[in-house]
Design a protein around this motif. Structure first.
Motif, PDB file in Angstrom:
ATOM      1  N   PRO A 275       0.787  -1.236   0.000  1.00 33.84           N
ATOM      2  CA  PRO A 275       0.000   0.000   0.000  1.00 33.84           C
ATOM      3  C   PRO A 275       0.814   1.279   0.000  1.00 33.84           C
ATOM      4  O   PRO A 275       0.278   2.344  -0.275  1.00 33.84           O
ATOM      5  N   ASP A 276       2.123   1.184   0.316  1.00 37.74           N
ATOM      6  CA  ASP A 276       2.957   2.382   0.289  1.00 37.74           C
ATOM      7  C   ASP A 276       4.409   1.989   0.048  1.00 37.74           C
ATOM      8  O   ASP A 276       4.747   0.801  -0.010  1.00 37.74           O
ATOM      9  N   TYR A 277       5.264   2.989  -0.094  1.00 40.07           N
ATOM     10  CA  TYR A 277       6.649   2.722  -0.462  1.00 40.07           C
ATOM     11  C   TYR A 277       7.399   1.918   0.591  1.00 40.07           C
ATOM     12  O   TYR A 277       8.272   1.099   0.266  1.00 40.07           O
ATOM     13  N   SER A 278       7.080   2.113   1.885  1.00 41.29           N
ATOM     14  CA  SER A 278       7.819   1.390   2.921  1.00 41.29           C
ATOM     15  C   SER A 278       7.556  -0.107   2.835  1.00 41.29           C
ATOM     16  O   SER A 278       8.471  -0.918   3.034  1.00 41.29           O
ATOM     17  N   SER A 279       6.330  -0.492   2.510  1.00 37.76           N
ATOM     18  CA  SER A 279       6.005  -1.909   2.343  1.00 37.76           C
ATOM     19  C   SER A 279       6.751  -2.489   1.150  1.00 37.76           C
ATOM     20  O   SER A 279       7.390  -3.534   1.235  1.00 37.76           O
ATOM     21  N   GLY A 280       6.662  -1.799   0.014  1.00 38.01           N
ATOM     22  CA  GLY A 280       7.285  -2.307  -1.196  1.00 38.01           C
ATOM     23  C   GLY A 280       8.796  -2.359  -1.116  1.00 38.01           C
ATOM     24  O   GLY A 280       9.436  -3.365  -1.483  1.00 38.01           O
ATOM     25  N   TRP A 281       9.408  -1.282  -0.604  1.00 40.34           N
ATOM     26  CA  TRP A 281      10.866  -1.238  -0.539  1.00 40.34           C
ATOM     27  C   TRP A 281      11.413  -2.139   0.543  1.00 40.34           C
ATOM     28  O   TRP A 281      12.510  -2.695   0.411  1.00 40.34           O
ATOM     29  N   SER A 282      10.673  -2.318   1.625  1.00 41.28           N
ATOM     30  CA  SER A 282      11.116  -3.248   2.657  1.00 41.28           C
ATOM     31  C   SER A 282      11.249  -4.650   2.091  1.00 41.28           C
ATOM     32  O   SER A 282      12.228  -5.360   2.342  1.00 41.28           O
ATOM     33  N   ALA A 283      10.257  -5.063   1.272  1.00 44.46           N
ATOM     34  CA  ALA A 283      10.308  -6.377   0.646  1.00 44.46           C
ATOM     35  C   ALA A 283      11.462  -6.471  -0.353  1.00 44.46           C
ATOM     36  O   ALA A 283      12.151  -7.485  -0.424  1.00 44.46           O
TER      37      ALA A 283
END
Length: 288
Positions: A275-283
């Motif tokens: 849902p946001d950049y922190s979720s995507g970039w963390s993965a």
């Protein structure tokens, strides 16, 4: 999830990274998937593990008509510009020509598709004052490439085809390393808003729209929940990697960007994987 079609056949036009991800999802729902692309992989593979991949120039009326003669319930078109021409010419030869040929070939097909999704971009919005935009906002692009994207959209939106345009914001994910590269090189990034969507959600959104039983709207904005400045994302990545963030250099004449709303898509029931950049970039940063 229930399929909209009883024994569905899906054609993915321009079957690259997103197309392969979409095919993997749709085969799980019992779809018979065929993908076409201008050039097959260098190793000559013409068939994926779960779907058929064939060579076809979708801007060539004869070739595309031959493919469509097999009959498809739904079509997803994910065109990309060629690299052998100047950018503006490449967009015209790919998107505008592709939309025209697709429109004509589907209409003359013996078994016209019941649902068509045309992948476009939020770059068709020229707003640069930091304001929110949605599907009702004026789509008046400034860049020449975005003007051509808008022309391609209009061909299909003004057609009698059962077509919906899906406007993706900036796509990120495996292999899409622009922000990481900017961190390494210290490339300046403006202060304005950017809008992003993880490639997993690109495939997820398309699959979701194909599977909806209700009629679709003409246009959907596909972007995550959080418009954010590129600087903020780069700062987050630097912290995660434990490296120093490059000093900021203001880009002269930089605009404030725009903030894209995904409310219409959420109202259909879609739930974002990232849902946001922190979720995507963390993965991404945890991936090997």
């Amino acid at each position: 999830m229930k399929s909209y079609f009883p024994r569905p056949k899906l054609l993915i036009v321009g079957c690259g990274d997103i197309g392969h991800r979409l095919a993997a999802l749709m085969t799980q729902f019992g779809f018979d998937v065929t993908g076409i692309r201008r050039n097959l992989p260098a190793d000559g593979i013409s068939e994926s593990a779960s779907f058929q991949l064939s060579q076809c120039d979708a801007t060539n009326e004869e070739q595309l008509s031959q493919i469509l003669s097999h009959g498809f319930d739904c079509i997803v078109a994910t065109f990309t510009p060629g690299r052998e021409k100047p950018l503006e010419d490449a967009y015209r030869a790919s998107y505008v020509a592709g939309a025209s040929v697709l429109d004509k070939c589907i209409k003359t097909s013996a078994v016209p598709a019941k649902r068509v999704l045309w992948v476009s971009s939020t770059s068709v919005y020229g707003q640069s004052d930091g304001s929110w935009v949605d599907e009702h906002s004026p789509a008046e692009p400034k860049r020449a490439s975005a003007v051509l994207l808008r022309q391609a959209e209009d061909i299909l939106l003004n057609s009698s085809l059962p077509c919906s345009v899906v406007r993706f914001s900036g796509i990120y994910g495996p292999g899409r390393t622009q922000l990481l590269n900017s961190l390494k090189t210290g490339k300046p990034i403006g202060r304005g808003f950017t809008n992003r969507i993880h490639v997993d959600d690109c495939a997820g959104v398309l699959a979701h729209l194909l599977l909806l039983e209700s009629p679709l709207d003409p246009i959907y904005m596909a972007t995550d929940h959080l418009p954010v400045s590129g600087r903020e994302v780069r700062r987050y990545i630097a912290e995660k990697l434990g490296v120093a963030e490059p000093p900021h250099v203001d880009i002269e004449g930089g605009d404030q960007g725009k903030r894209c709303s995904n409310r219409r898509l959420l109202d259909t029931g879609y739930r974002f994987i990232h849902p946001d950049y922190s979720s995507g970039w963390s993965a991404l940063l945890k991936a090997p």
